[in-house]
Motif scaffolding. Sequence first.
Motif, short mmCIF file in Angstrom:
data_model
loop_
_atom_site.label_atom_id
_atom_site.label_comp_id
_atom_site.label_asym_id
_atom_site.label_seq_id
_atom_site.Cartn_x
_atom_site.Cartn_y
_atom_site.Cartn_z
N LEU A 174 0.91 -1.11 0.01
CA LEU A 174 -0.12 0.07 0.00
C LEU A 174 0.94 1.08 -0.20
N HIS A 175 2.14 1.00 -0.17
CA HIS A 175 3.07 2.24 -0.41
C HIS A 175 3.11 2.80 1.27
N LEU A 176 3.00 2.14 2.25
CA LEU A 176 3.11 2.46 3.54
C LEU A 176 4.52 1.68 3.96
N GLU A 177 4.90 2.19 5.19
CA GLU A 177 6.16 1.43 5.55
C GLU A 177 5.92 0.19 6.05
N ALA A 178 6.84 -1.05 5.90
CA ALA A 178 6.37 -2.32 6.31
C ALA A 178 6.29 -2.51 7.83
N VAL A 179 7.19 -1.50 8.45
CA VAL A 179 7.10 -1.89 9.87
C VAL A 179 5.53 -1.42 10.40
N PHE A 180 4.82 -0.50 9.89
CA PHE A 180 3.42 -0.29 10.34
C PHE A 180 2.62 -1.33 10.22
N GLY A 181 2.51 -2.31 9.15
CA GLY A 181 1.71 -3.54 9.19
C GLY A 181 2.27 -4.52 10.14
N ALA A 182 3.74 -4.38 10.28
CA ALA A 182 4.24 -5.41 11.15
C ALA A 182 3.72 -5.05 12.76
N PHE A 183 3.49 -3.95 13.14
CA PHE A 183 3.17 -3.30 14.46
C PHE A 183 1.71 -3.82 14.65
N VAL A 184 0.80 -3.58 13.41
CA VAL A 184 -0.54 -3.63 13.57
C VAL A 184 -0.82 -5.25 13.64
N CYS A 185 -0.13 -6.05 12.94
CA CYS A 185 -0.44 -7.68 12.94
C CYS A 185 0.07 -7.98 14.62
N GLY A 186 1.47 -7.31 14.90
CA GLY A 186 1.86 -7.73 16.44
C GLY A 186 0.84 -7.36 17.27
N VAL A 187 -0.09 -6.53 17.23
CA VAL A 187 -1.03 -5.99 18.21
C VAL A 187 -2.13 -7.08 18.26
N LEU A 188 -2.54 -7.46 16.77
CA LEU A 188 -3.53 -8.57 16.69
C LEU A 188 -3.02 -9.83 17.50
N VAL A 189 -1.93 -10.36 17.46
CA VAL A 189 -1.42 -11.52 17.93
C VAL A 189 -1.33 -11.34 19.30
N GLY A 190 -0.97 -10.42 19.77
CA GLY A 190 -0.67 -9.80 21.33
C GLY A 190 -2.04 -9.99 21.96
N THR A 191 -3.05 -9.30 21.29
CA THR A 191 -4.54 -9.07 22.00
C THR A 191 -5.48 -10.42 21.82
N SER A 192 -4.84 -11.40 21.10
CA SER A 192 -5.81 -12.49 20.71
C SER A 192 -5.86 -13.27 21.90
N GLY A 193 -7.02 -13.85 22.14
CA GLY A 193 -7.09 -14.67 23.65
C GLY A 193 -6.58 -16.07 23.43
N GLU A 194 -6.16 -16.46 22.02
CA GLU A 194 -5.47 -17.62 21.79
C GLU A 194 -4.23 -17.92 22.06
N LEU A 195 -3.40 -16.77 22.11
CA LEU A 195 -2.08 -16.75 22.12
C LEU A 195 -1.71 -17.47 23.45
N ASP A 196 -0.78 -18.18 23.40
CA ASP A 196 0.09 -18.75 24.53
C ASP A 196 1.65 -18.04 24.46
N LYS A 197 1.71 -17.01 25.20
CA LYS A 197 2.97 -16.03 25.14
C LYS A 197 4.21 -16.81 25.59
N GLU A 198 3.99 -17.76 26.27
CA GLU A 198 5.26 -18.69 26.78
C GLU A 198 5.68 -19.37 25.59
N LYS A 199 4.99 -19.85 24.61
CA LYS A 199 5.30 -20.42 23.39
C LYS A 199 6.12 -19.42 22.46
N LEU A 200 6.02 -18.20 22.71
CA LEU A 200 6.82 -17.20 21.86
C LEU A 200 8.18 -16.95 22.35
N GLU A 201 8.76 -17.56 23.32
CA GLU A 201 9.98 -17.24 23.86
C GLU A 201 10.98 -17.73 22.94
N PRO A 202 10.89 -18.72 22.18
CA PRO A 202 11.88 -19.01 21.08
C PRO A 202 12.00 -17.96 19.99
N LEU A 203 10.81 -17.31 19.65
CA LEU A 203 11.12 -16.11 18.53
C LEU A 203 11.86 -15.00 19.16
#
Length: 447
Positions: free
Chosen positions: A272-301
């Motif tokens: 969309l000719h926006l900066e890639a980091v903006f989309g990364a941030f938005v999708c990071g928020v989606l992942v972080g606010t999802s009730g399905e995320l097990d944050k302990e499993k994100l430790e390797p990443l």
Amino acid sequence: MSAALSAAPVPTLPAHTLLVLLLQLAVLLLLAMALGRLAARFHMPAIVGELLAGVIVGPSILSHVWPGLADWLLPKDTSQMHLLDAVGQVGVILLVGLTGMELKFDLVKRRGTTAMRVSLAGLLLPLVLGVAMGFLLPKALIGGDTETLVFALFLGVAMCVTAIPVIAKTLIDMNLLHRDIGQLTLSAGVIDDIVGWFLLSIVSAMATVGLTTGTLVTSLLYPVGLVLAAYFVGRPLVSLALRAANRSESAAPTVATAALIVLLGAAASQALHLEAVFGAFVCGVLVGTSGELDKEKLEPLRTTVLAFLAPVFFATAGIRMDLTALVRPTVLLAAVAVLAVAVLGKFVGAFIGAKMSGLGRWEALALGAGMNSRGVIEVIVAMVGLKLGVLGPEAYTIIILVAIVTSLMAPPILRLAMKRVDDNAEAEMGLTGPGDPQLAPKQPASV
């Protein structure tokens, strides 16, 4: 045509090019790790040491001390440097995604209008001052044929951002994260982060496609459209994907799914000719606010990004600094002026917001010190500006210096202010409501 394609396959990466890339990564990672730990030992943010790693091998030092080695390790060949940049870009996209995953929106809800006042005052004043400064700085600092208005807007965005990772790490090191002032600083920083990414996407779009009426409209509509699409379409899809990943006891599916979501968001934003980091941030928020995320499993990443990819990115950011430019009086005066505007804008803005909320002067000073930390986010903004051609090398160096100096300023000023804040004063001023628990979040990943 198919026969022609099969007869002339895409050539593989030349052996020497691969050798140089591997040695670049090894040298930068080694220096970033060593200097990052050294910085932490002296109670400084690790990012200071990681940036210094790039400064050492870049034009500021190695090119003068051992030019032959500098030219071999960092050749002027564009394709060679693009490979190193590609590794750094993947690192920063995943780092920004992790930052979005770790934002704590419950802090904003709990602190409500106080956090909003502090955040907006601490954001708007440096934004306005930064834009005004952009019109006053010498034209030589503007990259290429960039419009002065775009440069001024970009400088304003660079002045108004704040760095949640640096703030949180500083509060943890000083044992202030459980205090109400610490929680209020973090919640105001969350709002600053969200607005800052949004503004960066708008100014980046202006820089990419030029200044026209259509550009201004699409620069506003595209980020809004991306956020709305992420919320209404992306959110259920993200929850579905994470739910499927959670069926495995291994962390691998969750790590791969989270990384995939962030990368796809970055790609959508870039398309969309926006900066890639903006989309990364938005999708990071989606992942972080999802009730399905097990944050302990994100430790390797988290470990992979913070121990390898992020230090390499910050080191590559340091490579592009040229501290010898500060020898020129014009550049040095510009650096002092920009730093003064950055610090004054954040401190006065946060102070005004705090006083409007009925806080005392020492509480306001503590909030200003915390919000003044630019750190990681400022470096990312500077790299975006350099990549888009909005910033010249000297302006880029100045903004990186702002990131370093403001991050170093936070701990001593916070320590001074908090010595004069009574433990019960925050509750008496209404920062803590009845039954409002004192949170003690885990140490954030990115420091």
